[in-house]
Design a protein around this motif. Structure first.
Motif, mmCIF file in Angstrom:
data_model
loop_
_atom_site.group_PDB
_atom_site.id
_atom_site.type_symbol
_atom_site.label_atom_id
_atom_site.label_comp_id
_atom_site.label_asym_id
_atom_site.label_seq_id
_atom_site.Cartn_x
_atom_site.Cartn_y
_atom_site.Cartn_z
ATOM 1 N N GLY A 139 0.816 -1.210 0.000
ATOM 2 C CA GLY A 139 0.000 0.000 0.000
ATOM 3 C C GLY A 139 0.847 1.256 0.000
ATOM 4 O O GLY A 139 0.631 2.180 -0.773
ATOM 5 N N LEU A 140 1.857 1.292 0.888
ATOM 6 C CA LEU A 140 2.715 2.463 1.007
ATOM 7 C C LEU A 140 4.095 2.012 1.461
ATOM 8 O O LEU A 140 4.214 1.317 2.468
ATOM 9 N N ALA A 141 5.117 2.420 0.719
ATOM 10 C CA ALA A 141 6.504 2.109 1.088
ATOM 11 C C ALA A 141 7.143 3.372 1.652
ATOM 12 O O ALA A 141 7.185 4.404 0.978
ATOM 13 N N PHE A 142 7.604 3.274 2.871
ATOM 14 C CA PHE A 142 8.293 4.385 3.508
ATOM 15 C C PHE A 142 9.780 4.272 3.202
ATOM 16 O O PHE A 142 10.370 3.205 3.355
ATOM 17 N N ASP A 143 10.406 5.379 2.787
ATOM 18 C CA ASP A 143 11.848 5.408 2.570
ATOM 19 C C ASP A 143 12.585 5.586 3.895
ATOM 20 O O ASP A 143 13.709 5.127 4.048
ATOM 21 N N ALA A 144 11.947 6.278 4.828
ATOM 22 C CA ALA A 144 12.543 6.538 6.133
ATOM 23 C C ALA A 144 11.433 6.874 7.115
ATOM 24 O O ALA A 144 10.327 7.247 6.711
ATOM 25 N N LEU A 145 11.739 6.717 8.372
ATOM 26 C CA LEU A 145 10.840 7.137 9.446
ATOM 27 C C LEU A 145 11.628 8.090 10.340
ATOM 28 O O LEU A 145 12.861 8.032 10.383
ATOM 29 N N PRO A 146 10.943 8.949 11.088
ATOM 30 C CA PRO A 146 11.670 9.820 12.008
ATOM 31 C C PRO A 146 12.423 8.989 13.050
ATOM 32 O O PRO A 146 12.023 7.846 13.324
ATOM 33 N N PRO A 147 13.480 9.515 13.633
ATOM 34 C CA PRO A 147 14.178 8.777 14.694
ATOM 35 C C PRO A 147 13.190 8.343 15.782
ATOM 36 O O PRO A 147 12.365 9.138 16.219
ATOM 37 N N GLY A 148 13.245 7.080 16.142
ATOM 38 C CA GLY A 148 12.314 6.538 17.139
ATOM 39 C C GLY A 148 10.937 6.262 16.573
ATOM 40 O O GLY A 148 10.012 5.943 17.317
ATOM 41 N N GLY A 149 10.780 6.368 15.256
ATOM 42 C CA GLY A 149 9.473 6.193 14.628
ATOM 43 C C GLY A 149 9.131 4.737 14.379
ATOM 44 O O GLY A 149 9.985 3.930 14.035
ATOM 45 N N HIS A 150 7.874 4.408 14.596
ATOM 46 C CA HIS A 150 7.337 3.068 14.357
ATOM 47 C C HIS A 150 6.010 3.204 13.642
ATOM 48 O O HIS A 150 5.272 4.165 13.860
ATOM 49 N N LEU A 151 5.690 2.240 12.795
ATOM 50 C CA LEU A 151 4.374 2.193 12.160
ATOM 51 C C LEU A 151 3.477 1.330 13.020
ATOM 52 O O LEU A 151 3.893 0.272 13.503
ATOM 53 N N ARG A 152 2.251 1.758 13.198
ATOM 54 C CA ARG A 152 1.314 0.989 14.008
ATOM 55 C C ARG A 152 -0.064 1.048 13.367
ATOM 56 O O ARG A 152 -0.549 2.114 12.997
ATOM 57 N N LEU A 153 -0.673 -0.135 13.259
ATOM 58 C CA LEU A 153 -2.030 -0.232 12.732
ATOM 59 C C LEU A 153 -2.976 -0.433 13.907
ATOM 60 O O LEU A 153 -2.745 -1.288 14.764
ATOM 61 N N THR A 154 -4.006 0.369 13.962
ATOM 62 C CA THR A 154 -5.057 0.160 14.964
ATOM 63 C C THR A 154 -6.326 -0.226 14.221
ATOM 64 O O THR A 154 -6.511 0.102 13.055
ATOM 65 N N GLY A 155 -7.183 -0.933 14.904
ATOM 66 C CA GLY A 155 -8.414 -1.373 14.257
ATOM 67 C C GLY A 155 -9.125 -2.372 15.112
ATOM 68 O O GLY A 155 -8.884 -2.439 16.308
ATOM 69 N N PRO A 156 -10.000 -3.135 14.574
ATOM 70 C CA PRO A 156 -10.209 -3.300 13.146
ATOM 71 C C PRO A 156 -11.155 -2.289 12.517
ATOM 72 O O PRO A 156 -11.176 -2.152 11.300
ATOM 73 N N ASP A 157 -11.948 -1.594 13.306
ATOM 74 C CA ASP A 157 -12.899 -0.675 12.687
ATOM 75 C C ASP A 157 -12.892 0.648 13.438
ATOM 76 O O ASP A 157 -13.374 0.693 14.548
ATOM 77 N N PRO A 158 -12.308 1.666 12.893
ATOM 78 C CA PRO A 158 -11.704 1.745 11.572
ATOM 79 C C PRO A 158 -10.237 1.297 11.611
ATOM 80 O O PRO A 158 -9.597 1.357 12.666
ATOM 81 N N LEU A 159 -9.740 0.876 10.468
ATOM 82 C CA LEU A 159 -8.322 0.574 10.328
ATOM 83 C C LEU A 159 -7.593 1.894 10.148
ATOM 84 O O LEU A 159 -7.949 2.701 9.289
ATOM 85 N N THR A 160 -6.575 2.125 10.977
ATOM 86 C CA THR A 160 -5.819 3.371 10.900
ATOM 87 C C THR A 160 -4.343 3.064 11.019
ATOM 88 O O THR A 160 -3.911 2.448 12.000
ATOM 89 N N LEU A 161 -3.582 3.464 10.021
ATOM 90 C CA LEU A 161 -2.133 3.312 10.035
ATOM 91 C C LEU A 161 -1.538 4.636 10.435
ATOM 92 O O LEU A 161 -1.901 5.689 9.888
ATOM 93 N N GLY A 162 -0.636 4.605 11.395
ATOM 94 C CA GLY A 162 -0.018 5.846 11.832
ATOM 95 C C GLY A 162 1.440 5.655 12.180
ATOM 96 O O GLY A 162 1.925 4.534 12.335
ATOM 97 N N ILE A 163 2.119 6.771 12.292
ATOM 98 C CA ILE A 163 3.523 6.774 12.706
ATOM 99 C C ILE A 163 3.559 7.243 14.145
ATOM 100 O O ILE A 163 3.038 8.303 14.474
ATOM 101 N N GLU A 164 4.157 6.421 14.995
ATOM 102 C CA GLU A 164 4.346 6.792 16.398
ATOM 103 C C GLU A 164 5.823 7.043 16.619
ATOM 104 O O GLU A 164 6.662 6.284 16.131
ATOM 105 N N VAL A 165 6.146 8.081 17.360
ATOM 106 C CA VAL A 165 7.538 8.364 17.688
ATOM 107 C C VAL A 165 7.691 8.224 19.193
ATOM 108 O O VAL A 165 6.960 8.849 19.966
ATOM 109 N N THR A 166 8.628 7.351 19.580
ATOM 110 C CA THR A 166 8.917 7.173 21.003
ATOM 111 C C THR A 166 10.258 7.838 21.306
ATOM 112 O O THR A 166 11.192 7.777 20.509
ATOM 113 N N ALA A 167 10.323 8.467 22.431
ATOM 114 C CA ALA A 167 11.553 9.196 22.809
ATOM 115 C C ALA A 167 12.633 8.266 23.289
ATOM 116 O O ALA A 167 12.469 7.210 23.724
#
Length: 167
Positions: A139-167
């Motif tokens: 669906g989407l290819a990330f070239d980079a994420l911010p330092p400490g960044g992770h992709l996280r899917l929440t759902g199932p309704d609605p399905l939401t993909l987001g970038i989380e940054v942890t310190a």
């Protein structure tokens, strides 16, 4: 979550790419990896209106870091509705990072039989591959994420993909 791509648009893009592969003619068995991959597999199967059987797998016992992290507290049974011998398998996951989850999923699938072919579809791909595994559909290819960044899917309704940054 700091940034949220349009998950519905990503799923539509994936469904279009799978249609272009003439997926229906391949009569696949759709297998989603618990948990996020199962949610994405359901969303794709709905968009594609496939008559294909679908199942889920939990790769907890197939992880190569099992001895380090221990047993995941929410192990779910795997369910494959039909034999996979000589079948096309559409393997679906939410995020492809190191490739180790996909390797574990393929190991489990091969414990059930020898598929003719495995097509890998992931909602998002991010850098950091440790194994030579690449999606057929993404669906989407990330070239980079911010330092400490992770992709996280929440759902199932609605399905939401987001970038989380942890310190």
């Amino acid at each position: 979550m700091a940034d949220q791509p349009d998950t519905n648009r990503l799923l539509d893009t994936m469904a279009d790419a799978l249609r272009a592969m003439d997926l229906e003619a391949l009569d696949p068995v759709v297998i989603g990896i618990h948990t996020g991959g199962a949610w994405v597999a359901d969303a794709l199967a709905s968009r594609l209106a496939l008559d294909a059987p679908s199942g889920t797998i939990d790769i907890s016992f197939y992880r190569d870091d099992f001895s380090r992290i221990g047993l995941h507290p929410q192990i779910r049974p795997s369910h494959l509705p039909v034999p996979v011998d000589n079948r096309v398998v559409l393997l679906v996951d939410d995020v492809l990072h190191t490739g180790r989850t996909i390797r574990a999923a393929m190991n489990e699938i091969f414990d059930y039989g020898r598929p003719e072919r495995i097509i890998l579809a992931v909602l998002a791909s991010r850098p950091g591959r440790e194994l030579p595994i690449a999606p057929d559909v993404v669906g989407l290819a990330f070239d980079a994420l911010p330092p400490g960044g992770h992709l996280r899917l929440t759902g199932p309704d609605p399905l939401t993909l987001g970038i989380e940054v942890t310190a």
